[in-house]
Design a protein around this motif. Structure first.
Motif, PDB file in Angstrom:
ATOM      1  N   ALA A 181      58.366  64.114  31.223  1.00  0.00           N
ATOM      2  CA  ALA A 181      56.571  63.956  29.770  1.00  0.00           C
ATOM      3  C   ALA A 181      56.576  65.610  30.402  1.00  0.00           C
ATOM      4  CB  ALA A 181      56.267  62.657  30.916  1.00  0.00           C
ATOM      5  N   ALA A 182      56.247  66.085  31.525  1.00  0.00           N
ATOM      6  CA  ALA A 182      55.646  67.186  31.847  1.00  0.00           C
ATOM      7  C   ALA A 182      56.373  67.950  30.590  1.00  0.00           C
ATOM      8  CB  ALA A 182      55.564  68.282  33.244  1.00  0.00           C
ATOM      9  N   LEU A 183      58.084  68.398  30.747  1.00  0.00           N
ATOM     10  CA  LEU A 183      58.691  69.344  29.919  1.00  0.00           C
ATOM     11  C   LEU A 183      58.640  68.913  28.189  1.00  0.00           C
ATOM     12  CD1 LEU A 183      60.661  71.128  29.364  1.00  0.00           C
ATOM     13  CD2 LEU A 183      62.730  69.269  29.752  1.00  0.00           C
ATOM     14  N   SER A 228      60.115  63.588  20.988  1.00  0.00           N
ATOM     15  CA  SER A 228      60.354  63.997  22.194  1.00  0.00           C
ATOM     16  C   SER A 228      61.421  64.472  22.062  1.00  0.00           C
ATOM     17  CB  SER A 228      59.620  62.534  22.968  1.00  0.00           C
ATOM     18  OG  SER A 228      60.418  61.977  23.073  1.00  0.00           O
ATOM     19  N   LEU A 229      61.992  64.569  23.398  1.00  0.00           N
ATOM     20  CA  LEU A 229      63.187  65.133  23.497  1.00  0.00           C
ATOM     21  C   LEU A 229      64.206  64.018  23.481  1.00  0.00           C
ATOM     22  CD1 LEU A 229      63.152  68.138  26.259  1.00  0.00           C
ATOM     23  CD2 LEU A 229      64.147  68.828  24.132  1.00  0.00           C
ATOM     24  N   GLU A 230      63.890  63.120  23.888  1.00  0.00           N
ATOM     25  CA  GLU A 230      65.311  61.627  23.072  1.00  0.00           C
ATOM     26  C   GLU A 230      65.132  61.301  22.626  1.00  0.00           C
ATOM     27  OE1 GLU A 230      60.922  61.325  26.876  1.00  0.00           O
ATOM     28  OE2 GLU A 230      62.056  62.266  25.187  1.00  0.00           O
ATOM     29  N   GLU A 231      63.915  61.590  21.424  1.00  0.00           N
ATOM     30  CA  GLU A 231      63.770  61.789  20.106  1.00  0.00           C
ATOM     31  C   GLU A 231      64.845  62.676  19.916  1.00  0.00           C
ATOM     32  OE1 GLU A 231      59.587  58.757  19.638  1.00  0.00           O
ATOM     33  OE2 GLU A 231      59.789  61.752  19.397  1.00  0.00           O
ATOM     34  N   ARG A 232      64.869  63.024  19.494  1.00  0.00           N
ATOM     35  CA  ARG A 232      65.304  64.496  19.355  1.00  0.00           C
ATOM     36  C   ARG A 232      66.838  64.875  19.355  1.00  0.00           C
ATOM     37  NH1 ARG A 232      62.179  69.889  19.058  1.00  0.00           N
ATOM     38  NH2 ARG A 232      60.623  68.945  18.220  1.00  0.00           N
ATOM     39  N   ALA A 254      72.500  67.946  28.728  1.00  0.00           N
ATOM     40  CA  ALA A 254      71.457  68.666  29.274  1.00  0.00           C
ATOM     41  C   ALA A 254      71.207  68.444  30.296  1.00  0.00           C
ATOM     42  CB  ALA A 254      70.678  68.746  28.544  1.00  0.00           C
ATOM     43  N   GLY A 255      71.413  67.200  30.771  1.00  0.00           N
ATOM     44  CA  GLY A 255      70.776  66.966  31.880  1.00  0.00           C
ATOM     45  C   GLY A 255      69.646  66.380  32.507  1.00  0.00           C
ATOM     46  N   LEU A 256      69.062  66.240  31.396  1.00  0.00           N
ATOM     47  CA  LEU A 256      67.807  65.592  31.269  1.00  0.00           C
ATOM     48  C   LEU A 256      67.393  63.996  32.149  1.00  0.00           C
ATOM     49  CD1 LEU A 256      67.085  67.458  27.977  1.00  0.00           C
ATOM     50  CD2 LEU A 256      66.161  67.825  30.049  1.00  0.00           C
ATOM     51  N   HIS A 257      68.540  63.598  32.212  1.00  0.00           N
ATOM     52  CA  HIS A 257      68.776  62.400  32.525  1.00  0.00           C
ATOM     53  C   HIS A 257      68.173  62.182  34.286  1.00  0.00           C
ATOM     54  CE1 HIS A 257      71.974  63.398  33.469  1.00  0.00           C
ATOM     55  NE2 HIS A 257      72.697  62.487  34.255  1.00  0.00           N
ATOM     56  N   LYS A 258      68.600  63.117  34.226  1.00  0.00           N
ATOM     57  CA  LYS A 258      68.000  63.664  36.390  1.00  0.00           C
ATOM     58  C   LYS A 258      66.403  63.766  36.343  1.00  0.00           C
ATOM     59  CE  LYS A 258      72.863  65.551  36.739  1.00  0.00           C
ATOM     60  NZ  LYS A 258      73.280  67.127  36.581  1.00  0.00           N
ATOM     61  N   LEU A 259      66.207  63.813  35.462  1.00  0.00           N
ATOM     62  CA  LEU A 259      64.354  63.939  35.729  1.00  0.00           C
ATOM     63  C   LEU A 259      63.593  62.933  35.867  1.00  0.00           C
ATOM     64  CD1 LEU A 259      63.573  66.934  33.166  1.00  0.00           C
ATOM     65  CD2 LEU A 259      64.502  67.277  35.459  1.00  0.00           C
ATOM     66  N   SER A 260      62.723  62.837  36.445  1.00  0.00           N
ATOM     67  CA  SER A 260      61.727  61.585  36.677  1.00  0.00           C
ATOM     68  C   SER A 260      61.170  61.968  35.187  1.00  0.00           C
ATOM     69  CB  SER A 260      61.247  61.917  37.666  1.00  0.00           C
ATOM     70  OG  SER A 260      60.130  62.717  37.865  1.00  0.00           O
ATOM     71  N   GLY A 307      71.931  60.809  23.018  1.00  0.00           N
ATOM     72  CA  GLY A 307      72.325  59.912  24.371  1.00  0.00           C
ATOM     73  C   GLY A 307      72.839  61.421  24.353  1.00  0.00           C
ATOM     74  N   LYS A 308      74.305  61.125  24.696  1.00  0.00           N
ATOM     75  CA  LYS A 308      75.558  62.140  25.018  1.00  0.00           C
ATOM     76  C   LYS A 308      74.830  63.387  25.262  1.00  0.00           C
ATOM     77  CE  LYS A 308      80.301  63.979  24.212  1.00  0.00           C
ATOM     78  NZ  LYS A 308      81.422  63.650  22.783  1.00  0.00           N
TER      79      LYS A 308
END
Length: 177
Positions: free
Chosen positions: A57-59, A33-37, A46-52, A40-41
């Motif tokens: 999961a959909a991304l 997943s993106l979180e694994e790849r 990339a602004g992904l921390h703003k996603l629910s 944290g920085k």
């Protein structure tokens, strides 16, 4: 560290090892997943921390469905280059009948639409995309035929002749497309 914590840690390692071994044994590719790849920085930049959680999961599902694995971008670029090269080769093969063409092999195709003869300036559109035009005067009428097969053969000094299969007459043509 207490024995219970150490035991739990070892059990977790064993389960993780067995799970990774099982996926290798079955030949399944694992998806990161993106979180694994990302670090944290990078994830935050990339602004992904703003996603629910649902949006993230959909991304991840979208990426996994399209197999956007590392290194695949280079494969896509290579595939595009190969497709362009194939198109160039096809364009060169289809240059028959044009003034700068060296290929003088006969051409077999079908006319698009109906054919009822020629009348001095008739255009002949072929299913292969070529367009030829009558280059000599004269006319010839026949009962209408739908999409007849034609053969275009080279003549003397770069001339070409179109003949509808099953007919005894032919007409001098020049390629315009």
């Amino acid at each position: 560290m207490s024995n219970a914590v150490l035991h739990l840690f070892r059990a977790t390692l064993v389960v993780a090892f067995l799970a990774s071994f099982a996926s290798l044994a079955t030949g399944q590719d694992s998806f990161s997943s993106l979180e694994e790849r990302m670090t944290g920085k990078e994830f935050k930049q990339a602004g992904l921390h703003k996603l629910s959680e649902d949006e993230l999961a959909a991304l991840n599902a979208w990426i996994q469905a399209r197999s956007l694995a590392e290194g695949e971008v280079a494969d896509t670029d290579r595939e595009r280059a190969e497709a362009a090269e194939d198109t160039d080769k096809a364009d060169q093969a289809d240059r028959r009948g044009l003034p700068d063409a060296k290929n003088d092999e006969p051409i077999k195709s079908r006319l698009t639409g109906n054919f009822d003869g020629w009348s001095g300036n008739t255009r002949f559109e072929l299913e292969n995309g070529m367009v030829w035009q009558q280059s000599d005067s004269g006319s010839y009428s026949v009962s209408s035929r739908s999409r007849p097969e034609v053969t275009i053969t080279p003549g003397f000094l770069g001339s070409w002749y179109l003949q509808v299969d099953g007919m005894n007459r032919r007409v001098k043509v020049k390629r315009i497309k």
